[in-house]
Design a protein around this motif. Structure first.
Motif, short mmCIF file in Angstrom:
data_model
loop_
_atom_site.label_atom_id
_atom_site.label_comp_id
_atom_site.label_asym_id
_atom_site.label_seq_id
_atom_site.Cartn_x
_atom_site.Cartn_y
_atom_site.Cartn_z
N THR A 4 0.83 -1.20 0.00
CA THR A 4 0.00 0.00 0.00
C THR A 4 0.87 1.25 0.00
OG1 THR A 4 -1.70 -1.20 1.24
CG2 THR A 4 -1.86 1.20 1.20
N LYS A 25 -3.31 5.13 4.38
CA LYS A 25 -3.86 3.78 4.46
C LYS A 25 -2.78 2.79 4.90
CE LYS A 25 -6.49 0.37 1.78
NZ LYS A 25 -7.04 0.04 0.44
N ASP A 77 -0.39 5.52 -1.09
CA ASP A 77 -1.38 5.86 -0.07
C ASP A 77 -0.76 5.66 1.31
OD1 ASP A 77 -3.59 6.26 1.51
OD2 ASP A 77 -4.95 5.04 0.29
N ASN A 134 3.89 9.19 7.21
CA ASN A 134 2.60 9.85 6.98
C ASN A 134 2.48 11.13 7.80
OD1 ASN A 134 0.00 9.88 5.71
ND2 ASN A 134 -0.92 9.25 7.66
#
Length: 724
Positions: A413, A421, A418, A450
């Motif tokens: 992922t 996620k 992303d 992130n």
């Protein structure tokens, strides 16, 4: 000399020294003040008080008092020794050495001063000076083996191999009785002497020396490895073959032994005609045990075509039946060869369609997991297929606590872009086994990628010490957890919180300073323990310390920030692109954070005031948000602190040269900037950034308000002509 003291004050002065050595600093200050009350200008007492003040973190006050002590007792070896110790504490080694030498002139018999001088000479790599110091120490105490060993090391590091060997041989000649078999220091010294002879190029004599110690030396593996190496370098291949076979009997997984055996047998992996012979060799080792992996895996490196396909089929079938989860990590190095990559893919896709009942219960799980990693790998990336196979793998998994496959799902992922996620999926994997530190750290890393700095530190806090000063981050700093500090800094940098980013990168810079400083203790510790070869290895490793990837990555990012600050001093404002409402929220949060920090500081000060112990005063972090780092008036000078080690120790990394250009061109140092471009062109002449930087330099030189001196212009023009 200091003013003479009465017997009572002399006794008090001795107490000051003892209290300093036992780290009872408050009592030491009180006792020193008692002496100074009676004899205000006693230089030695002032010097000792200065030393205690420095240990309490009052460096400026300590230097002022030490200078006053020298003024009152210019010919006191104690005052000069203390002055040297103060300079050493602030890493001004040149001044410290000068002070030590002056102290030795006043007291040539002082072993303590001579020892401190020798340790500092080793720290600064002044091998010539160290030879002189160690010679003096040997003369003063010839019965101490460590002095002779240190004298030999000084000659060795100065590349005087004959002198180093002679020193060790001379000491051995002074021994009246042979050392007992339990004397590990003696065994280590003998082996060290042998390596010196080998480094001088006399492998024949080194080999003869090994014969005498083969049975008696407890480090049998080291002796066997050296013997095999010497035989190979002397061209005695039959004996070298036997030596490497003997080593492989001890450790059949060590690839270096197989490489040595191949050389001893005159086998060349690049010669396809010898591949059958090589295969037979590795097959003979593989047949000795079903558990050995190396002789089964190594042939895959050199085999080609059908021979590779056959060997890969046997190898992969074996590990898939066992369900080895690290199979892909073990074979992905083969993917650099396109044909081998395609062969492996065809084989494993074929396995996926086979009947798993015939191959065991692990087969389907292992094959699907391999294919998920295969299609996620950057050389054959197909994320749609990778997702398909990892979902199938997860459905086949029967162990609810095995997070391995969920970890890979999060990685896939992440590669899809992303990050949010991926972070959630990695946290779900962490929840499957909360007692596992590895998945905990992986989760924190994904959260940082992130930009979830607060979540990441909370995740890491699950495994840090609860009582650590400064909370989880303080514990991570104490543990020198550089991967976290780097990722944390990068996250803040992406959020334009440049103060906090610089704070993290500076922490990494400081850790490497600590590593360099830490070797100081080993200059004496290693000699006491007799671990000489490890000590020499450490010295050589420290000489290239800042080639470490963690240092270079942090340095590049820090330099990039300082360059931006030079171009735009306000670029570090995190509120620059926010709306008015968001700015107000950010300002309110900043005020609360500041108030909390001040409250914490007051609480810490109150706790310190009531503490009963007399520990060394710890420096407080007066700039937790990195605001002072952002306010620097000379960002390019700060950038140079990171750049200089890069250019000295990683000059073959093109990023070092490109970073150097960005700093030097802004400092209007055009020759060093050009030097960086020339070095970068030798590394990668087709690099697009090199062309862009070259064009910028040409443009800058063409627009100078004042022309360069003629000689400098000639040099620059000549070098510029060689660049793209």
């Amino acid at each position: 000399m200091s003013v003479p003291l009465s017997s009572k004050e002399q006794s008090l002065f001795k107490q000051v020294v003892q209290l300093y050595e036992s780290k009872q600093y408050k009592r030491g200050i009180k006792t020193a003040d008692q002496v100074l009350k009676k004899v205000p200008n006693h230089g030695d007492t002032q010097a000792m008080k200065a030393l205690i003040l420095n240990s309490q973190g009052k460096t400026e006050e300590a230097f002022d008092l030490a200078k006053l002590a020298l003024k009152n007792a210019m010919k006191s070896n104690v005052c000069w020794h203390v002055y040297g110790l103060l300079y050493r504490s602030v890493k001004n080694y040149d001044e410290a050495i000068k002070a030590y030498k002056f102290a030795l002139r006043l007291d040539p018999e002082s072993r303590q001063i001579q020892r401190d001088l020798a340790l500092l000479q080793a720290q600064t790599r002044d091998w010539k000076g160290l030879v002189d110091s160690r010679k003096t120490m040997v003369t003063a105490a010839p019965s101490v083996r460590a002095n002779w060993t240190a004298f030999a090391i000084a000659h060795h590091m100065a590349a005087d191999y004959q002198a180093a060997e002679k020193v060790l041989t001379t000491y051995e000649g002074t021994l009246k009785n042979p050392p007992p078999a339990t004397d590990l220091e003696h065994h280590e010294a003998v082996l060290y002497k042998n390596t010196i002879i080998a480094e001088s190029g006399d492998y024949e004599r080194a080999l003869e020396g090994l014969k005498a110690i083969y049975r008696s030396n407890p480090d049998r593996t080291a002796v066997m490895e050296l013997r095999a190496e010497y035989l190979l370098k002397l061209g005695r291949k039959e004996e070298a073959e036997k030596a490497y076979r003997a080593l492989l009997e001890r450790n059949a997984e060590r690839r270096a032994y197989y490489d040595g055996l191949e050389q001893a047998l005159s086998l060349d992996r690049n010669d396809s005609a010898q591949h059958t012979q090589l295969q037979d060799l590795y097959k003979s080792f593989a047949e000795k045990s079903e558990r050995i992996d190396a002789p089964r895996r190594v042939p895959l490196d050199f085999l080609q075509g059908d021979a590779f396909k056959e060997a890969a089929d046997v190898y992969l079938t074996r590990v898939f039946r066992k369900g080895v989860p690290s199979t892909f990590a073990n074979v992905k190095a083969l993917y650099n060869d396109e044909s081998k990559k395609q062969t492996i893919e065809q084989l494993v896709l074929g396995y996926a369609s086979q009947n798993s009942e015939e191959n065991g219960k692990n087969w389907d799980l292992a094959v699907n997991y391999f294919l998920a990693q295969h299609y996620d790998y950057h050389l054959c990336r197909n994320l749609e297929k990778a997702s398909e196979y990892i979902e199938k793998t997860i459905s086949l998994n029967t162990n609810p606590q095995d997070y391995t496959f969920h970890l890979t799902k999060a990685r896939i992922t992440k590669h899809s872009g992303d990050l949010e996620k991926a972070s959630k999926q990695m946290n779900e994997a962490r929840e499957m086994d909360r007692a596992d530190r590895y998945i905990n750290t992986k989760c924190a890393k994904y959260q940082l990628r992130n930009n979830q700095n607060d979540d990441a530190i909370n995740t890491m806090g699950l495994f840090t010490r609860k009582e650590a000063n400064g909370g989880p981050l303080g514990d991570l700093l104490d543990m020198q957890c550089m991967w976290y500090l780097f990722e944390d800094g990068e996250a803040y940098k992406r959020q334009n919180k440049l103060g906090l980013a610089l704070k993290r990168f500076k922490s990494i810079h400081d850790i490497f300073d600590v590593w360099f400083e830490d070797q100081f203790d080993f200059h004496s510790f290693s000699l006491r323990k007799g671990m000489i070869r490890a000590y020499v290895d450490m010295i050589r490793w420290e000489d290239h310390l800042r080639q470490h990837p963690f240092y270079s990555r942090a340095a590049y990012s820090a330099i990039d920030i300082y360059v931006k600050l030079f171009d735009d001093p306000n670029c570090g404002s995190a509120n620059g692109d926010l709306s008015d409402a968001d700015k107000k929220k950010a300002e309110k949060k900043a005020r609360k954070d500041k108030e909390k920090a001040e409250a914490d500081k007051k609480a810490a000060a109150a706790a310190k005031a009531t503490a009963a112990s007399e520990e060394v005063v710890k420096k407080e972090d007066t700039d937790p948000q990195g605001e002072e780092l952002l306010k620097t008036k000379d960002p390019l000078s700060e950038a140079m602190k990171y750049l200089s080690p890069l250019l000295a120790e990683s000059p073959l990394n093109i990023r070092s040269q490109q970073a150097g250009f960005e700093v030097f061109i802004r400092r209007e140092k055009y020759l060093p900037a050009l030097k960086c471009l020339v070095a970068a062109s030798k590394i990668d002449n087709a690099n697009p950034l090199l062309k862009e930087q070259t064009a910028r330099l040409r443009k800058t030189l063409a627009e100078l308000k004042e022309p360069l001196p003629e000689k400098i212009k000639e040099v620059i023009d000549a070098e510029l002509a060689t660049l793209p």
